[in-house]
Design an enzyme around this catalytic site. Sequence first.
Site, PDB file in Angstrom:
ATOM      1  N   GLY A  15       0.801  -1.217   0.000  1.00 43.31           N
ATOM      2  CA  GLY A  15       0.000   0.000   0.000  1.00 43.31           C
ATOM      3  C   GLY A  15       0.829   1.259   0.000  1.00 43.31           C
ATOM      4  O   GLY A  15       0.363   2.326   0.401  1.00 43.31           O
ATOM      5  N   TYR A  18      -0.707   4.038  -2.175  1.00 44.44           N
ATOM      6  CA  TYR A  18      -1.919   4.529  -1.511  1.00 44.44           C
ATOM      7  C   TYR A  18      -1.570   5.486  -0.373  1.00 44.44           C
ATOM      8  O   TYR A  18      -2.129   6.581  -0.275  1.00 44.44           O
ATOM      9  CB  TYR A  18      -2.680   3.307  -1.001  1.00 44.44           C
ATOM     10  CG  TYR A  18      -3.776   3.559  -0.005  1.00 44.44           C
ATOM     11  CD1 TYR A  18      -4.944   4.230  -0.364  1.00 44.44           C
ATOM     12  CD2 TYR A  18      -3.675   3.066   1.296  1.00 44.44           C
ATOM     13  CE1 TYR A  18      -5.965   4.425   0.557  1.00 44.44           C
ATOM     14  CE2 TYR A  18      -4.691   3.256   2.216  1.00 44.44           C
ATOM     15  CZ  TYR A  18      -5.837   3.930   1.836  1.00 44.44           C
ATOM     16  OH  TYR A  18      -6.840   4.118   2.744  1.00 44.44           O
ATOM     17  N   LYS A  38       9.006   9.606  -8.800  1.00 39.54           N
ATOM     18  CA  LYS A  38       9.362   8.180  -8.712  1.00 39.54           C
ATOM     19  C   LYS A  38      10.466   7.910  -9.731  1.00 39.54           C
ATOM     20  O   LYS A  38      10.328   8.260 -10.907  1.00 39.54           O
ATOM     21  CB  LYS A  38       8.142   7.299  -8.985  1.00 39.54           C
ATOM     22  CG  LYS A  38       8.398   5.812  -8.803  1.00 39.54           C
ATOM     23  CD  LYS A  38       7.094   5.056  -8.599  1.00 39.54           C
ATOM     24  CE  LYS A  38       7.378   3.579  -8.322  1.00 39.54           C
ATOM     25  NZ  LYS A  38       6.248   2.909  -7.655  1.00 39.54           N
ATOM     26  N   ASP A  55       0.954   3.925 -10.910  1.00 37.57           N
ATOM     27  CA  ASP A  55       1.186   4.455  -9.565  1.00 37.57           C
ATOM     28  C   ASP A  55       1.209   5.977  -9.584  1.00 37.57           C
ATOM     29  O   ASP A  55       0.568   6.638  -8.762  1.00 37.57           O
ATOM     30  CB  ASP A  55       2.522   3.935  -9.003  1.00 37.57           C
ATOM     31  CG  ASP A  55       2.478   2.459  -8.652  1.00 37.57           C
ATOM     32  OD1 ASP A  55       1.395   1.851  -8.778  1.00 37.57           O
ATOM     33  OD2 ASP A  55       3.522   1.918  -8.258  1.00 37.57           O
ATOM     34  N   GLU A 116       8.551   8.210  -4.160  1.00 36.92           N
ATOM     35  CA  GLU A 116       8.076   6.852  -3.924  1.00 36.92           C
ATOM     36  C   GLU A 116       9.077   5.842  -4.469  1.00 36.92           C
ATOM     37  O   GLU A 116       9.530   5.942  -5.604  1.00 36.92           O
ATOM     38  CB  GLU A 116       6.712   6.631  -4.586  1.00 36.92           C
ATOM     39  CG  GLU A 116       6.151   5.250  -4.297  1.00 36.92           C
ATOM     40  CD  GLU A 116       4.863   4.943  -5.055  1.00 36.92           C
ATOM     41  OE1 GLU A 116       4.349   3.830  -4.885  1.00 36.92           O
ATOM     42  OE2 GLU A 116       4.401   5.809  -5.815  1.00 36.92           O
ATOM     43  N   SER A 118      10.386   1.741  -5.281  1.00 32.44           N
ATOM     44  CA  SER A 118       9.865   0.628  -6.078  1.00 32.44           C
ATOM     45  C   SER A 118       9.922  -0.624  -5.209  1.00 32.44           C
ATOM     46  O   SER A 118      11.010  -1.054  -4.807  1.00 32.44           O
ATOM     47  CB  SER A 118      10.720   0.421  -7.332  1.00 32.44           C
ATOM     48  OG  SER A 118      10.838   1.621  -8.073  1.00 32.44           O
ATOM     49  N   ASN A 179      -0.571  -0.036   7.350  1.00 34.94           N
ATOM     50  CA  ASN A 179      -1.709   0.000   6.438  1.00 34.94           C
ATOM     51  C   ASN A 179      -2.598  -1.220   6.657  1.00 34.94           C
ATOM     52  O   ASN A 179      -2.155  -2.243   7.171  1.00 34.94           O
ATOM     53  CB  ASN A 179      -1.196   0.035   4.992  1.00 34.94           C
ATOM     54  CG  ASN A 179      -2.303   0.310   3.998  1.00 34.94           C
ATOM     55  OD1 ASN A 179      -3.269   1.007   4.300  1.00 34.94           O
ATOM     56  ND2 ASN A 179      -2.182  -0.238   2.801  1.00 34.94           N
ATOM     57  N   ARG A 180      -3.862  -1.093   6.269  1.00 34.76           N
ATOM     58  CA  ARG A 180      -4.877  -2.154   6.413  1.00 34.76           C
ATOM     59  C   ARG A 180      -5.020  -2.583   7.872  1.00 34.76           C
ATOM     60  O   ARG A 180      -5.163  -3.764   8.176  1.00 34.76           O
ATOM     61  CB  ARG A 180      -4.528  -3.351   5.521  1.00 34.76           C
ATOM     62  CG  ARG A 180      -4.348  -2.990   4.046  1.00 34.76           C
ATOM     63  CD  ARG A 180      -4.194  -4.214   3.169  1.00 34.76           C
ATOM     64  NE  ARG A 180      -3.911  -3.825   1.792  1.00 34.76           N
ATOM     65  CZ  ARG A 180      -2.746  -4.069   1.180  1.00 34.76           C
ATOM     66  NH1 ARG A 180      -1.777  -4.691   1.816  1.00 34.76           N
ATOM     67  NH2 ARG A 180      -2.554  -3.685  -0.058  1.00 34.76           N
TER      68      ARG A 180
END
Length: 226
Positions: A15, A18, A38, A55, A116, A118, A179-180
């Site tokens: 994530g 996100y 990125k 992304d 961000e 990879s 996350n989650r």
Amino acid sequence: MTKGLFVTATGTDVGKTYITALLLKTLREAGYQAGYYKAALSGAEVTAQGMVPGDAAYVCRTAGISENPLDVVSYCYQAAVSPHLAARWEGNPPELSRIQSHYQELARRYACLTVEGSGGILCPLRYDETRLMLEDVVQLLQLPVLIVADAKLGSINAAGLTVAYLRQKEIPISGIILNRFQAGDAMEEDNRQMIVELTGVPVLDTVGEGEQALHLTAEEILALYA
């Protein structure tokens, strides 16, 4: 002078994109001139109009950044594999000089840049006669790292190993976001506690599945940048 933050994850599909989008959304809605970058993206979609870096497109759309997604990614590959393998198959291998100049170009237009990564931090971007790892980009740009981890089973090990690797490379860590996360779930609450206990790195926020905002203020997020 532009401030920057590098966002990595404990693995693929955790994530990271996100959470990156939510970080930028918070900053931009608070009026900060925040941009996205990125270095290398694989798994891009090929359309009649050309290659679409998914992304980057998602982050720009979510955060309200009016950039062509291709203009904020230095290297874009179609194959959904590690960038070093995609570059081997498709050509156009990453060069640090191009990454640095692209970052500096964006830095002239934004007060803060979120970079961000990879996959996870141990990600080869190029592995031929030249060996380029994701950590080389972090060290070149001299950025602190924010780690995104999944709150589920295995997160203690994944977060701990990521922290240990970054420390071995003497890369500063700004914190961890889970996350989650399911608030009240006994295992996930314990995962959060144990990650902090075992790594000494703060869990800055926990984000539930599909949440549309972080629980951090723009000022708290900006304090993570250097």
